[in-house]
Design a protein around this motif. Structure first.
Motif, PDB file in Angstrom:
ATOM      1  N   ALA A   1      55.237  31.258 -30.564  1.00  0.00           N
ATOM      2  CA  ALA A   1      54.945  31.792 -29.228  1.00  0.00           C
ATOM      3  C   ALA A   1      54.537  30.659 -28.296  1.00  0.00           C
ATOM      4  N   ASN A   2      54.661  30.939 -26.997  1.00  0.00           N
ATOM      5  CA  ASN A   2      54.193  30.024 -25.948  1.00  0.00           C
ATOM      6  C   ASN A   2      54.883  28.664 -26.021  1.00  0.00           C
ATOM      7  N   ILE A   3      56.202  28.715 -26.122  1.00  0.00           N
ATOM      8  CA  ILE A   3      57.024  27.501 -26.236  1.00  0.00           C
ATOM      9  C   ILE A   3      57.587  27.139 -24.866  1.00  0.00           C
ATOM     10  N   ASP A   4      57.717  25.832 -24.595  1.00  0.00           N
ATOM     11  CA  ASP A   4      58.357  25.353 -23.368  1.00  0.00           C
ATOM     12  C   ASP A   4      59.794  24.917 -23.613  1.00  0.00           C
ATOM     13  N   GLN A   5      60.064  24.393 -24.781  1.00  0.00           N
ATOM     14  CA  GLN A   5      61.322  23.689 -25.027  1.00  0.00           C
ATOM     15  C   GLN A   5      61.791  23.904 -26.458  1.00  0.00           C
ATOM     16  N   LEU A   6      63.100  24.024 -26.611  1.00  0.00           N
ATOM     17  CA  LEU A   6      63.709  24.128 -27.930  1.00  0.00           C
ATOM     18  C   LEU A   6      64.518  22.867 -28.184  1.00  0.00           C
TER      19      LEU A   6
ATOM     20  N   ALA B   1      56.834  14.761 -24.054  1.00  0.00           N
ATOM     21  CA  ALA B   1      55.482  14.640 -23.512  1.00  0.00           C
ATOM     22  C   ALA B   1      55.096  15.880 -22.715  1.00  0.00           C
ATOM     23  N   ASP B   2      53.896  16.374 -22.986  1.00  0.00           N
ATOM     24  CA  ASP B   2      53.309  17.512 -22.249  1.00  0.00           C
ATOM     25  C   ASP B   2      54.124  18.786 -22.368  1.00  0.00           C
ATOM     26  N   GLN B   3      54.944  18.887 -23.394  1.00  0.00           N
ATOM     27  CA  GLN B   3      55.725  20.094 -23.652  1.00  0.00           C
ATOM     28  C   GLN B   3      55.329  20.677 -25.006  1.00  0.00           C
ATOM     29  N   ALA B   4      55.422  21.991 -25.118  1.00  0.00           N
ATOM     30  CA  ALA B   4      55.315  22.645 -26.429  1.00  0.00           C
ATOM     31  C   ALA B   4      56.745  22.860 -26.910  1.00  0.00           C
ATOM     32  N   SER B   5      57.173  22.055 -27.872  1.00  0.00           N
ATOM     33  CA  SER B   5      58.572  22.035 -28.308  1.00  0.00           C
ATOM     34  C   SER B   5      58.700  22.608 -29.712  1.00  0.00           C
TER      35      SER B   5
END
Length: 313
Positions: A93-98, A178-182
């Motif tokens: 959950a709460n992902i920014d990037q795949l 950087a600064d991403q939830a991947s």
């Protein structure tokens, strides 16, 4: 009955002052490692028998002795499922990037790639395709050719070699992580573990630490967990993860998850067109004249079929 057993049986009574905020950093079965805001890591269990908790969830939790109980799952930005042929279940959950890890060899699955891109689009995630092992020059042209239709759709493809040129790989990866939830996805043999060890210098130690909290060293390669990146950001790795659960996506969400479909959706003769066999379908016309690939349309048709099946969650 001992006090701890009674607490497990009846649930734990806590006050608002005792509730703390944290993020689920790892999961295996009903065992969850929660990272508190002060950096403490605690083994937690869900309240009740049914668990609907995913790695990356922000939660309210309370301490119960040397462990904790998850009291509440806080609002999510998104939620991803994993699946096999029998069931789908939530896992991140709460992902920014795949980050989709491919390689020149062994042969990568375009079906998995296509499904990952659909999951990205449906959850408003940024997809990043990573083509590893570019030093295998004999296989590089064919891999590039297979990825050229995805580049044409606007998807970014990073070409690198984690083992042959780690410094260049870092230079490409760090600014994008950087600064991403991947969330990192990749088939066996693509170099996913090598990438984790490249961007997370203490990855092995972090895995052992979480395994110790889970109190089961045998799970070191089978649990989903979060790594903290040195330049900021999070990397979620799920060993053995092969396929997204997309059965919950309905037809309307699926058609919008194909970017090449979107400009044409208002051009169909019927407002409720399924884009499968209907006359006057703008999507089928684009497939016929080559503007949309037959392979991509076949994936859409398969996903529509799967969404109509009853899959237990």
């Amino acid at each position: 009955m001992k006090r701890g057993a009674k607490a497990k049986a009846a649930g734990i009574e806590t006050t608002a002052q005792e509730r703390r905020h944290g993020r689920v950093a790892a999961a295996h079965g009903r065992h969850y490692v929660v990272e508190a805001d002060d950096g403490e890591t605690v083994l937690c269990f869900p309240r009740g028998k049914k668990s609907e908790i995913a790695v990356g969830d922000e939660v309210a939790w309370a301490r119960t002795g040397d462990q904790g109980v998850i009291e509440e799952i806080l609002p999510r930005r998104n939620l991803l499922y994993r699946s096999d042929q029998f069931k789908s279940k939530l896992f991140a959950a709460n992902i920014d990037q795949l980050v989709i890890m491919l390689a020149t060899e062994p042969y990568f699955s375009e079906d998995l790639l296509g499904r990952a891109l659909v999951a990205s689009e449906a959850n408003a995630l940024r997809p990043l395709i990573v083509l590893n092992k570019t030093d295998v020059t004999d296989a590089l042209p064919a891999a590039r050719e297979r990825l050229s239709p995805y580049r044409a759709l606007g998807y970014e493809v990073l070409e690198l070699s984690v083992r042959a040129d780690p410094d260049a790989a870092k230079a490409l990866l760090f600014p994008r992580l950087a600064d991403q939830a991947s969330l990192l996805l990749g088939q066996s043999g693509m170099g996913k573990s090598s990438l984790v060890n490249l961007v997370v210098p203490n990855a092995d130690a972090a895995t052992r630490e979480i395994s110790t909290v889970l109190n089961s060293g045998k799970h070191t390669t089978t649990f989903t967990r979060i790594f903290h990146l040195p330049d900021g950001g999070l990397l979620i790795d799920s060993p053995g993860f092969q396929e997204f659960g997309l059965h919950h996506l309905k037809e309307g969400a699926l058609e919008r998850a194909f970017p090449e479909f979107r400009p044409l959706l208002t051009g169909c003769r019927f407002y409720n067109c399924h884009h499968l066999r209907e006359p006057g379908c703008a999507i089928l016309e684009a497939v016929a004249d080559g503007r949309i690939s037959q392979q991509r349309h076949a994936l859409y048709a398969q996903l529509v079929h799967e969404s109509e099946q009853q899959i237990p969650y």
